[in-house]
Design a protein around this motif. Structure first.
Motif, short mmCIF file in Angstrom:
data_model
loop_
_atom_site.label_atom_id
_atom_site.label_comp_id
_atom_site.label_asym_id
_atom_site.label_seq_id
_atom_site.Cartn_x
_atom_site.Cartn_y
_atom_site.Cartn_z
N LEU A 1 8.29 14.95 4.51
CA LEU A 1 6.97 14.62 3.95
C LEU A 1 6.97 14.81 2.44
O LEU A 1 7.61 15.73 1.92
CB LEU A 1 5.90 15.53 4.55
CG LEU A 1 5.58 15.35 6.03
CD1 LEU A 1 4.42 16.25 6.43
CD2 LEU A 1 5.25 13.89 6.37
N HIS A 2 6.24 13.94 1.76
CA HIS A 2 5.92 14.17 0.35
C HIS A 2 4.56 14.85 0.36
O HIS A 2 3.57 14.25 0.80
CB HIS A 2 5.94 12.87 -0.43
CG HIS A 2 7.29 12.24 -0.35
ND1 HIS A 2 8.43 12.93 -0.72
CD2 HIS A 2 7.71 11.04 0.08
CE1 HIS A 2 9.48 12.17 -0.53
NE2 HIS A 2 9.08 11.02 -0.04
N TYR A 3 4.57 16.10 -0.06
CA TYR A 3 3.39 16.96 0.09
C TYR A 3 2.92 17.30 -1.31
O TYR A 3 3.35 18.28 -1.91
CB TYR A 3 3.80 18.22 0.86
CG TYR A 3 2.73 18.77 1.77
CD1 TYR A 3 1.50 19.19 1.27
CD2 TYR A 3 2.94 18.86 3.13
CE1 TYR A 3 0.52 19.68 2.11
CE2 TYR A 3 1.98 19.36 3.98
CZ TYR A 3 0.77 19.77 3.47
OH TYR A 3 -0.20 20.26 4.31
N ALA B 1 14.27 17.15 0.52
CA ALA B 1 14.78 16.27 1.57
C ALA B 1 15.55 15.11 0.98
O ALA B 1 16.58 14.71 1.51
CB ALA B 1 13.62 15.75 2.40
N GLU B 2 15.05 14.55 -0.15
CA GLU B 2 15.71 13.35 -0.66
C GLU B 2 15.75 13.23 -2.17
O GLU B 2 16.58 12.50 -2.70
CB GLU B 2 15.11 12.07 -0.03
CG GLU B 2 13.62 11.91 -0.24
CD GLU B 2 13.05 10.60 0.27
OE1 GLU B 2 13.70 9.90 1.05
OE2 GLU B 2 11.91 10.27 -0.13
N HIS B 3 14.89 13.89 -2.91
CA HIS B 3 14.86 13.65 -4.36
C HIS B 3 15.90 14.46 -5.13
O HIS B 3 16.22 14.12 -6.26
CB HIS B 3 13.47 13.97 -4.93
CG HIS B 3 12.40 13.09 -4.38
ND1 HIS B 3 11.07 13.42 -4.43
CD2 HIS B 3 12.46 11.90 -3.75
CE1 HIS B 3 10.35 12.46 -3.86
NE2 HIS B 3 11.18 11.53 -3.43
N GLY B 4 16.40 15.54 -4.54
CA GLY B 4 17.42 16.35 -5.20
C GLY B 4 16.83 17.56 -5.90
O GLY B 4 15.64 17.90 -5.73
N ILE C 1 0.86 -1.20 0.00
CA ILE C 1 0.00 0.00 0.00
C ILE C 1 0.89 1.24 0.00
O ILE C 1 0.74 2.14 -0.83
CB ILE C 1 -0.92 0.02 1.25
CG1 ILE C 1 -1.92 -1.14 1.19
CG2 ILE C 1 -1.65 1.36 1.36
CD1 ILE C 1 -2.80 -1.26 2.43
N ARG C 2 1.85 1.26 0.91
CA ARG C 2 2.75 2.43 1.01
C ARG C 2 3.51 2.64 -0.30
O ARG C 2 3.64 3.76 -0.79
CB ARG C 2 3.71 2.23 2.20
CG ARG C 2 4.91 3.14 2.22
CD ARG C 2 4.53 4.61 2.34
NE ARG C 2 5.70 5.49 2.26
CZ ARG C 2 6.19 5.99 1.13
NH1 ARG C 2 5.60 5.71 -0.04
NH2 ARG C 2 7.23 6.78 1.15
N GLU C 3 4.02 1.54 -0.86
CA GLU C 3 4.87 1.67 -2.05
C GLU C 3 4.09 2.07 -3.30
O GLU C 3 4.67 2.53 -4.28
CB GLU C 3 5.63 0.36 -2.30
CG GLU C 3 6.79 0.20 -1.33
CD GLU C 3 7.28 -1.24 -1.23
OE1 GLU C 3 6.78 -2.09 -1.98
OE2 GLU C 3 8.16 -1.47 -0.38
N GLY D 1 4.84 9.98 3.76
CA GLY D 1 6.30 9.92 3.71
C GLY D 1 6.95 9.66 5.04
O GLY D 1 6.33 9.18 5.98
N HIS D 2 8.22 10.05 5.05
CA HIS D 2 9.16 9.57 6.07
C HIS D 2 9.12 10.49 7.28
O HIS D 2 10.08 11.22 7.56
CB HIS D 2 10.53 9.48 5.44
CG HIS D 2 10.49 9.01 3.99
ND1 HIS D 2 10.13 7.72 3.65
CD2 HIS D 2 10.69 9.66 2.82
CE1 HIS D 2 10.16 7.60 2.33
NE2 HIS D 2 10.49 8.76 1.81
N VAL D 3 8.00 10.46 8.00
CA VAL D 3 7.81 11.41 9.10
C VAL D 3 8.86 11.22 10.19
O VAL D 3 9.25 12.18 10.86
CB VAL D 3 6.35 11.32 9.64
CG1 VAL D 3 6.10 10.02 10.36
CG2 VAL D 3 6.03 12.49 10.55
ZN ZN Z 1 10.31 9.36 -0.21
#
Ligand code: ZN
Ligand code: FAD
Ligand code: 2HG
Length: 466
Positions: free
Chosen positions: A384-386, A423-426, A330-332, A377-379
């Motif tokens: 967060l992915h917003y 935060a993580e995607h660049g 579900i998350r993925e 996302g990675h709280v």
């Molecule tokens: Zn992520």
């Protein structure tokens, strides 16, 4: 493409590995989200570091820019051409050998084109663990995750991709190979050069191989899907779980009801894990060296205690590997279930997550009435992915045309809270203009100084990052 250049490339990598026909190059020239599409002179597929070096030397001689590409799952348009000037896509996919594994050193040396899942499996095969995990792990490559310093769901316990690296091999913009494939845990001999290439999105050189740290393979894992009131409860629950369960908490993901509904609507195979509807959820994972039964019992007892204290609404603890996988699926699936909208990958200090959500929601209501947020996302990492859309596809498409205005609203809240716009995607192409807004002139100058020192002719992934 110049005939002489084409012949030299074919001599370097073999003619079948120089793709020029539009049908062949097309998949390399569009990003995963289909937001960036531009033609390349050609796509070149070298098989080893020496061939990469030769291609880079030829490009330097002819003034052709290089776009390194791994699995092409990046979310910021970093892995595809910009359409400005002569660009060549350098696919690392054929550098896919695991050069060695050393269980005594707890290291694995992988070439850049190894798919993340392949490396995870190779580690498991020697009873070790490579902890980087994300939904794209079946296609993203080691070179890609290192060049973006990817995060994923296990950062809470194990750190980002950067934290998994002991050594690197890199082809520099002039075609020299830097062999920094060291397995040292401690090495303070001057500047830590590998850090320059980690997270710099292919703008300083081409990563061709890496020495990766392995971890002990967890004996067991336990997974819970937890219904909560909102982001404030998530932050408090994380603190509680870490008080009680310490470092065993390896993942702690926030999922809004709207994200769950998007997944349920996306494919009929999905079921709501809980009988009633709740506004927010957390998906958490524990990993430990002991057995499943005891870990499951500890998780269940802790959650029961939290429920008694009113710290959560309800919870389902997975009783089997299959149940755990179903929850993680579900998350993925969230990224593809809410594919088209205005994306944000933002972070603040963990304690400021509630203020972030409150601030963005009220700013959106004021500026974009009817906007709908997909928050997940990675709280546990304050990330967060917003992602923001509207009730229907047409209105969302219109909103996407106003994405700069939407970004402004979101990023102003992020900046007021001392957060990060990536935060993580660049940065890639997507956030280049935002980078200039959010970094101080001193930081931008330092970044540009590094760029011109390492790549004075600007041939490594131009139009990305700076
Ligand atoms: Zn992520
Ligand atoms: P690519 O997309 O090919 O490239 C990414 C960047 O790295 C580009 O700038 C490219 O030029 C550069 N690059 C690639 N290889 C090299 C190399 N060998 N040398 C130099 N530069 C290189 N990211 C997260 O951080 N966390 C997540 O949880 C997460 N989940 C995702 C889920 C999905 C479904 C998708 C589609 C993406 C997700 N991502 C996530 C985005 C993400 O950045 C990655 O999937 C991964 O890090 C990119 O790897 P890649 O091999 O596909 O790189
Ligand atoms: C994830 O955590 C990825 O699933 C993708 O980073 C986020 O789709 C997104 O916005």
């Amino acid at each position: 493409m110049h005939r002489e250049f084409a012949d030299a490339l074919a001599a370097a990598v073999g003619a079948p590995n120089v793709l020029t026909a539009a049908d062949d190059t097309a998949p390399y020239c569009i990003d995963w989200r289909r937001q960036y599409r531009a033609a390349a002179e050609c796509v070149v597929r070298p098989a080893n570091a020496e061939q990469v070096a030769e291609v880079v030397r030829l490009c330097a001689r002819s003034g052709v820019a290089i776009v390194p590409q791994g699995g092409n799952t990046g979310l910021c348009g970093g892995s595809v051409p910009t359409g400005r000037g002569n660009e060549l896509v350098l696919s690392l996919a054929r550098l896919n050998r695991i050069r060695g594994i050393d269980p005594l050193d707890d290291t694995l040396t992988a070439e850049a084109g190894c798919v993340l899942a392949q490396v995870q499996q190779a580690a498991l095969d020697v009873d070790r663990y490579f902890p980087v995990s994300l939904a794209a792990e079946g296609s993203c490559q080691i070179g890609g995750i290192l060049s973006t310093n990817a995060g994923g769901v296990n950062v809470l316990r194990y750190g980002n991709a950067r934290d998994q690296v002991l050594g690197l091999e890199v082809v520099l913009p002039d075609g020299r190979i830097w062999n920094g494939l060291r397995s040292l845990r401690k090495d303070n001999t001057g500047y830590d050069l590998k850090q320059l290439f980690l997270g710099s999105e292919g703008t300083f050189g081409v990563i061709t191989a890496a020495v990766l740290r392995l971890r002990p393979r967890p004996g067991a894992s336990a997974t819970a899907w937890i219904a909560i009131d909102g982001p404030e409860s998530a932050v408090r629950l994380l603190a509680r779980l870490r008080e009680r369960l310490g470092e065993t908490v390896s993942a702690f993901e926030l999922i809004s009801r709207r994200c769950l509904e998007a997944v349920l609507a996306h494919a009929t195979a999905f079921r709501d894990p809980l009988p009633a509807s709740h506004p927010w959820y957390v998906l958490t994972e524990l990993e430990d060296s002991g057995g499943f039964e005891s870990l499951y019992a500890r998780l269940e007892a802790t959650l029961a205690d939290c429920a008694e204290r009113g710290e959560l609404r309800n919870a389902a603890v997975a009783a089997s590997q299959a149940q755990s996988e179903a929850l993680w699926r579900i998350r993925e699936t969230i990224p593809e279930a809410q594919f088209a909208n205005v994306k944000h990958d933002i972070s603040v200090a963990v304690s400021r997550i509630p203020a972030l959500v409150e601030g963005v929601e009220s700013a959106l209501a004021a500026h974009f009435p009817g906007a709908q947020s997909y928050i997940f996302g990675h709280v546990g990492d304050g990330n967060l992915h917003y992602n923001i859309g509207m009730a229907d596809a047409g209105a969302t498409a219109t909103l996407m045309k106003r994405s700069e205005e939407v970004n402004r609203v979101v990023y102003d809240v992020v900046s007021a809270l001392g957060g990060s716009i990536s935060a993580e995607h660049g940065i890639g192409q997507l956030k280049r203009s935002e980078l200039v807004r959010c970094k101080s002139p001193v930081e931008m100058e330092l970044m540009r100084t590094l760029k011109s020192a390492l790549d004075p002719r600007g041939l490594m992934n131009p139009g990305k990052v700076v």
